[in-house]
Design a protein around this motif. Structure first.
Motif, PDB file in Angstrom:
ATOM      1  N   ALA A  91      44.691  44.710  54.676  1.00  0.00           N
ATOM      2  CA  ALA A  91      43.854  44.707  55.687  1.00  0.00           C
ATOM      3  C   ALA A  91      44.641  43.997  56.952  1.00  0.00           C
ATOM      4  O   ALA A  91      44.606  44.428  57.982  1.00  0.00           O
ATOM      5  CB  ALA A  91      42.657  44.026  55.340  1.00  0.00           C
ATOM      6  N   ASP A  92      45.419  42.975  56.383  1.00  0.00           N
ATOM      7  CA  ASP A  92      46.110  42.113  57.481  1.00  0.00           C
ATOM      8  C   ASP A  92      47.185  42.921  58.190  1.00  0.00           C
ATOM      9  O   ASP A  92      47.549  42.892  59.244  1.00  0.00           O
ATOM     10  CB  ASP A  92      46.613  40.689  56.960  1.00  0.00           C
ATOM     11  CG  ASP A  92      45.589  39.842  56.492  1.00  0.00           C
ATOM     12  OD1 ASP A  92      44.442  39.973  56.979  1.00  0.00           O
ATOM     13  OD2 ASP A  92      45.915  38.869  55.719  1.00  0.00           O
ATOM     14  N   ALA A  93      47.614  43.786  57.270  1.00  0.00           N
ATOM     15  CA  ALA A  93      48.825  44.637  57.777  1.00  0.00           C
ATOM     16  C   ALA A  93      48.276  45.721  58.721  1.00  0.00           C
ATOM     17  O   ALA A  93      49.014  46.068  59.739  1.00  0.00           O
ATOM     18  CB  ALA A  93      49.502  45.484  56.563  1.00  0.00           C
ATOM     19  N   LEU A  94      47.210  46.230  58.354  1.00  0.00           N
ATOM     20  CA  LEU A  94      46.682  47.160  59.409  1.00  0.00           C
ATOM     21  C   LEU A  94      46.150  46.617  60.476  1.00  0.00           C
ATOM     22  O   LEU A  94      46.397  47.191  61.646  1.00  0.00           O
ATOM     23  CB  LEU A  94      45.240  47.752  58.643  1.00  0.00           C
ATOM     24  CG  LEU A  94      45.511  48.640  57.399  1.00  0.00           C
ATOM     25  CD1 LEU A  94      44.137  48.658  56.873  1.00  0.00           C
ATOM     26  CD2 LEU A  94      46.399  49.994  57.852  1.00  0.00           C
ATOM     27  N   ALA A  95      45.658  45.263  60.783  1.00  0.00           N
ATOM     28  CA  ALA A  95      45.472  44.502  61.885  1.00  0.00           C
ATOM     29  C   ALA A  95      46.439  44.361  62.597  1.00  0.00           C
ATOM     30  O   ALA A  95      46.605  44.346  63.712  1.00  0.00           O
ATOM     31  CB  ALA A  95      44.568  43.236  61.593  1.00  0.00           C
ATOM     32  N   ARG A 120      38.093  49.946  58.467  1.00  0.00           N
ATOM     33  CA  ARG A 120      36.692  49.640  58.013  1.00  0.00           C
ATOM     34  C   ARG A 120      36.395  49.815  56.656  1.00  0.00           C
ATOM     35  O   ARG A 120      35.297  49.163  56.328  1.00  0.00           O
ATOM     36  CB  ARG A 120      36.277  51.111  58.541  1.00  0.00           C
ATOM     37  CG  ARG A 120      34.644  51.325  58.415  1.00  0.00           C
ATOM     38  CD  ARG A 120      34.100  52.411  59.323  1.00  0.00           C
ATOM     39  NE  ARG A 120      34.633  53.554  58.757  1.00  0.00           N
ATOM     40  CZ  ARG A 120      34.412  55.051  59.358  1.00  0.00           C
ATOM     41  NH1 ARG A 120      33.614  55.076  60.121  1.00  0.00           N
ATOM     42  NH2 ARG A 120      35.098  55.842  58.984  1.00  0.00           N
ATOM     43  N   VAL A 121      37.133  50.186  55.802  1.00  0.00           N
ATOM     44  CA  VAL A 121      37.132  50.204  54.208  1.00  0.00           C
ATOM     45  C   VAL A 121      37.590  48.526  53.680  1.00  0.00           C
ATOM     46  O   VAL A 121      37.154  47.988  52.895  1.00  0.00           O
ATOM     47  CB  VAL A 121      37.639  51.238  53.587  1.00  0.00           C
ATOM     48  CG1 VAL A 121      37.678  51.248  51.930  1.00  0.00           C
ATOM     49  CG2 VAL A 121      37.132  52.445  53.976  1.00  0.00           C
ATOM     50  N   LEU A 122      39.060  48.448  54.240  1.00  0.00           N
ATOM     51  CA  LEU A 122      39.783  47.178  53.707  1.00  0.00           C
ATOM     52  C   LEU A 122      39.439  45.866  54.404  1.00  0.00           C
ATOM     53  O   LEU A 122      39.802  44.800  53.625  1.00  0.00           O
ATOM     54  CB  LEU A 122      41.123  47.562  53.782  1.00  0.00           C
ATOM     55  CG  LEU A 122      41.434  48.943  52.715  1.00  0.00           C
ATOM     56  CD1 LEU A 122      42.970  49.313  53.407  1.00  0.00           C
ATOM     57  CD2 LEU A 122      41.804  48.421  51.306  1.00  0.00           C
ATOM     58  N   GLY A 123      38.957  46.169  55.624  1.00  0.00           N
ATOM     59  CA  GLY A 123      38.965  44.606  56.361  1.00  0.00           C
ATOM     60  C   GLY A 123      37.664  43.817  55.953  1.00  0.00           C
ATOM     61  O   GLY A 123      36.820  44.240  55.036  1.00  0.00           O
ATOM     62  N   ASP A 124      37.553  42.509  56.548  1.00  0.00           N
ATOM     63  CA  ASP A 124      36.650  41.474  56.278  1.00  0.00           C
ATOM     64  C   ASP A 124      36.326  40.798  57.624  1.00  0.00           C
ATOM     65  O   ASP A 124      36.696  41.318  58.543  1.00  0.00           O
ATOM     66  CB  ASP A 124      37.147  40.542  55.164  1.00  0.00           C
ATOM     67  CG  ASP A 124      38.289  39.866  55.170  1.00  0.00           C
ATOM     68  OD1 ASP A 124      38.666  39.421  56.529  1.00  0.00           O
ATOM     69  OD2 ASP A 124      39.041  39.843  54.328  1.00  0.00           O
ATOM     70  N   HIS A 125      35.816  39.683  57.311  1.00  0.00           N
ATOM     71  CA  HIS A 125      35.155  38.927  58.621  1.00  0.00           C
ATOM     72  C   HIS A 125      36.408  38.523  59.283  1.00  0.00           C
ATOM     73  O   HIS A 125      36.195  38.285  60.666  1.00  0.00           O
ATOM     74  CB  HIS A 125      34.377  37.843  58.089  1.00  0.00           C
ATOM     75  CG  HIS A 125      35.189  36.649  57.506  1.00  0.00           C
ATOM     76  ND1 HIS A 125      35.508  36.883  56.321  1.00  0.00           N
ATOM     77  CD2 HIS A 125      35.678  35.505  57.713  1.00  0.00           C
ATOM     78  CE1 HIS A 125      35.897  35.809  55.642  1.00  0.00           C
ATOM     79  NE2 HIS A 125      36.368  34.970  56.766  1.00  0.00           N
ATOM     80  N   ARG A 126      37.460  38.292  58.894  1.00  0.00           N
ATOM     81  CA  ARG A 126      38.546  37.840  59.518  1.00  0.00           C
ATOM     82  C   ARG A 126      39.004  38.970  60.731  1.00  0.00           C
ATOM     83  O   ARG A 126      39.779  38.590  61.577  1.00  0.00           O
ATOM     84  CB  ARG A 126      39.761  37.731  58.818  1.00  0.00           C
ATOM     85  CG  ARG A 126      39.522  36.515  57.692  1.00  0.00           C
ATOM     86  CD  ARG A 126      40.607  36.396  56.501  1.00  0.00           C
ATOM     87  NE  ARG A 126      40.696  37.560  55.905  1.00  0.00           N
ATOM     88  CZ  ARG A 126      41.937  38.272  55.802  1.00  0.00           C
ATOM     89  NH1 ARG A 126      43.017  37.872  56.126  1.00  0.00           N
ATOM     90  NH2 ARG A 126      42.049  39.278  54.860  1.00  0.00           N
ATOM     91  N   HIS A 127      38.920  40.209  60.525  1.00  0.00           N
ATOM     92  CA  HIS A 127      39.241  41.136  61.540  1.00  0.00           C
ATOM     93  C   HIS A 127      38.065  41.718  62.249  1.00  0.00           C
ATOM     94  O   HIS A 127      38.412  42.583  63.070  1.00  0.00           O
ATOM     95  CB  HIS A 127      39.764  42.374  60.641  1.00  0.00           C
ATOM     96  CG  HIS A 127      40.641  42.033  59.421  1.00  0.00           C
ATOM     97  ND1 HIS A 127      40.130  42.099  58.091  1.00  0.00           N
ATOM     98  CD2 HIS A 127      41.919  41.511  59.463  1.00  0.00           C
ATOM     99  CE1 HIS A 127      41.231  41.743  57.321  1.00  0.00           C
ATOM    100  NE2 HIS A 127      42.210  41.365  58.327  1.00  0.00           N
ATOM    101  N   ARG A 128      37.017  41.202  62.314  1.00  0.00           N
ATOM    102  CA  ARG A 128      35.841  41.323  63.287  1.00  0.00           C
ATOM    103  C   ARG A 128      36.211  41.233  64.637  1.00  0.00           C
ATOM    104  O   ARG A 128      35.869  42.104  65.621  1.00  0.00           O
ATOM    105  CB  ARG A 128      34.590  40.733  63.095  1.00  0.00           C
ATOM    106  CG  ARG A 128      33.262  41.209  63.659  1.00  0.00           C
ATOM    107  CD  ARG A 128      32.067  40.850  62.978  1.00  0.00           C
ATOM    108  NE  ARG A 128      30.857  41.547  63.843  1.00  0.00           N
ATOM    109  CZ  ARG A 128      30.534  42.533  63.669  1.00  0.00           C
ATOM    110  NH1 ARG A 128      30.973  43.444  62.679  1.00  0.00           N
ATOM    111  NH2 ARG A 128      29.431  43.120  64.429  1.00  0.00           N
ATOM    112  N   ALA A 162      56.226  55.469  61.077  1.00  0.00           N
ATOM    113  CA  ALA A 162      56.523  54.006  61.113  1.00  0.00           C
ATOM    114  C   ALA A 162      55.227  53.115  60.653  1.00  0.00           C
ATOM    115  O   ALA A 162      55.824  51.934  59.885  1.00  0.00           O
ATOM    116  CB  ALA A 162      56.833  53.837  62.685  1.00  0.00           C
ATOM    117  N   ALA A 163      54.389  53.270  60.913  1.00  0.00           N
ATOM    118  CA  ALA A 163      53.062  52.426  60.683  1.00  0.00           C
ATOM    119  C   ALA A 163      53.097  52.486  59.087  1.00  0.00           C
ATOM    120  O   ALA A 163      52.853  51.378  58.432  1.00  0.00           O
ATOM    121  CB  ALA A 163      51.952  52.855  61.130  1.00  0.00           C
TER     122      ALA A 163
END
Length: 534
Positions: free
Chosen positions: A390-394, A417-425, A334-335
């Motif tokens: 990254a936003d979809a993973l978050a 951890r690979v795709l994210g940035d400061h917005r996901h910290r 589903a994810a």
């Protein structure tokens, strides 16, 4: 197509098709709209590092995988599309090496040497800063001269020791450039044996707490010393992370037939006797892999586990992370579907082959093999899809069901951890310390803290996180919490929080292995810590 069918489709993608797609999607989604036209792109291609005219049909063959693309042409894509240097070349080299049918010694440089080899060698053995690009150029020069003699005799060791130390504290593109440089040096005709020995000594010694990637890098090296070292770390591991690296190295070493019959029997015994725990997530997939490639060992590789009931398997603490649980498969599928759907928001009319990114998303989230998930994420991260994914993973990690389910939460966090940035910290910080979050999920979140825009601002969160997990560890000495504390020390090092590292070192009641890790970070020379950021 369900998630597991998509993973199977992804595994059928060869390295040429992956590199072709990487180039094509970057051109089709380029910021400069005129270059999205194939004729215009071909007309502009001559120049920079590429000194020949190319036709529309040549570019088309590159981008459809019908012919391999020269490394200098990959570099020219970077130049034309105004991408940071090495974004495409390092990713393409990683993909090319990992999906190769056998070990690869890359001797074709990605462009003309910017600096003489002698100058780069002098820089590497000095106290000067080395960037990832410096290492890439240096190793290109060494690999172009397979019989090169370095003097004095300890130069190979000095180069390998510095490269490995910088690699294990680097991240993102700086890490990838160093990891690929190490892979090439491991296969160097003259220096490879020395580089293998340095990897073994560092994994068992001062780099013991970052040993997974050091030992895992030996998977691409066909030298007998590499096979001996991997088997030694399996049978008599110098630490749990070195053992995990050895397990991961065996996937490709078995496929490449690096082990003789006697070594295979040693491998079977070691894998049969390996347990689970927070670093044992790849043991069960290796059993499956070994059984598939060597069915004559299928029964022996499982030992008593072949007759163990699933409920006993859970009680014994060896819960399968490979996704065999139907609930896990359904949640992951589903994810995958929801994350894949977000790809359509990135100018879908320009991308003619949506099946490829969908297969890569499925690999990233549904493959039982950590390396397959990692390299699929790297490929996606080198495209304009990165922020959307990254936003979809978050968004998935905000779902309570995802946080509660270890299998899903871990793969989502590994991908972020690979795709994210400061917005996901902030999301990672919440998941790292919330009492309601399962410990394996918190551990995975903490592993991401050192990578997703490492916090060098000196805030209080890391201090709070250390105090929280230290208190939990004091209460029950749980192995997952112990691994989490070790990962927190890594996050402190990546954030240059020497004040907190010093405080941990001074605490006699702190987890001993974490104190050792703190001491190791504080001992790394400043020029190497500065280099690893570049």
């Amino acid at each position: 197509m369900d998630a597991h069918a998509a993973v199977a489709a992804g595994s059928a993608l060869g390295r040429r098709a992956r590199v072709a797609w990487l180039l094509r999607v970057n051109r089709l989604l380029a910021g400069e709209s005129s270059l999205r036209s194939l004729p215009a792109f071909a007309a502009a291609f001559h120049g920079g590092v590429y000194d020949r005219e190319v036709s529309v049909s040549t570019v088309s063959r590159w981008e459809t995988g019908r012919t391999p693309v020269p490394w200098r042409a990959v570099r020219r894509y970077e130049e034309l599309l105004a991408l940071p240097r090495n974004t495409l070349t390092a990713t393409a080299r990683t993909v090319w090496r990992y999906w190769a049918p056998g070990p690869v010694l890359d001797v074709d440089p990605a462009g003309p040497a910017v600096r003489p080899l002698e100058d780069l060698l002098e820089q590497a053995v000095s106290g000067d800063v080395m960037t990832g690009d410096d290492w890439d150029q240096l190793v290109d020069g060494l690999c172009a001269r397979p019989d090169v003699v370095l003097m004095p005799s300890g130069t190979w060791s000095a180069l390998a020791e510095r490269l490995v130390e910088e690699m294990v504290i680097a991240d993102d593109l700086p890490w990838m450039l160093r990891f690929e440089s190490l892979n090439r040096l491991l296969n160097h005709r003259r220096g490879g044996r020395t580089v293998i020995a340095v990897c073994g000594a560092m994994a068992a010694g001062r780099a013991r707490l970052t040993a997974t990637e050091i030992v895992c890098a030996l998977d691409n090296c066909g030298h007998p010393d590499a096979a001996d070292l991997v088997l030694s770390e399996l049978a008599r591991p110098s630490g749990p992370l070195a053992h995990r690296g050895a397990v991961m190295a065996c996937f490709r070493k078995v496929r490449y037939r690096h082990f003789d019959d006697g070594q295979l029997r040693t491998l079977v015994r070691a894998v049969r006797d390996s347990g689970g725990g927070p670093t044992g997530d790849q043991v069960e997939p290796l059993r499956e892999h070994l059984s598939a490639l060597h069915p004559e060992y299928a029964r022996a590789v499982r030992g008593r586990r072949a007759s163990t009931r699933p409920d006993e398997h859970h009680r014994n603490g060896s819960r399968d992370r490979g996704g065999s649980d139907p609930d896990a498969r359904a949640l992951v599928a589903a994810a995958v579907g929801r994350v894949t759907a977000r790809l359509g928001t990135v100018e879908p009319d320009r991308v003619r082959d949506p099946a490829i990114p969908a297969a890569l998303v499925a690999e990233t989230l549904a493959s039982p093999l950590f390396d397959v998930r990692l390299y699929a994420a790297f490929l996606l991260a080198a495209t304009p899809y990165r922020p959307v994914l990254a936003d979809a993973l978050a968004a998935e990690l905000v779902r309570p069901s995802a946080v509660r389910h270890e299998r899903l939460a871990v793969v989502l966090l590994d991908a972020l951890r690979v795709l994210g940035d400061h917005r996901h910290r902030g999301l990672l910080q919440r998941l790292a310390v919330l009492p309601s979050v399962p410990r394996p999920t918190a551990y995975a979140a903490v592993r991401g803290l050192g990578h997703v825009a490492a916090d060098r601002a000196g805030g209080d969160f890391l201090r709070t996180a250390v105090a929280h997990h230290h208190a939990v560890w004091l209460s029950d000495r749980d192995p997952v919490t112990a691994a989490t504390l070790e990962s927190l020390v890594y996050a402190l090092g990546m954030a240059s929080r020497d004040d907190l590292l010093t405080a941990i070192l001074a605490r006699a009641d702190f987890l001993p292995v974490a104190r050792t890790a703190a001491a190791r970070w504080l001992d790394i020379p400043g020029h190497r810590r500065a280099s690893a950021l570049r």
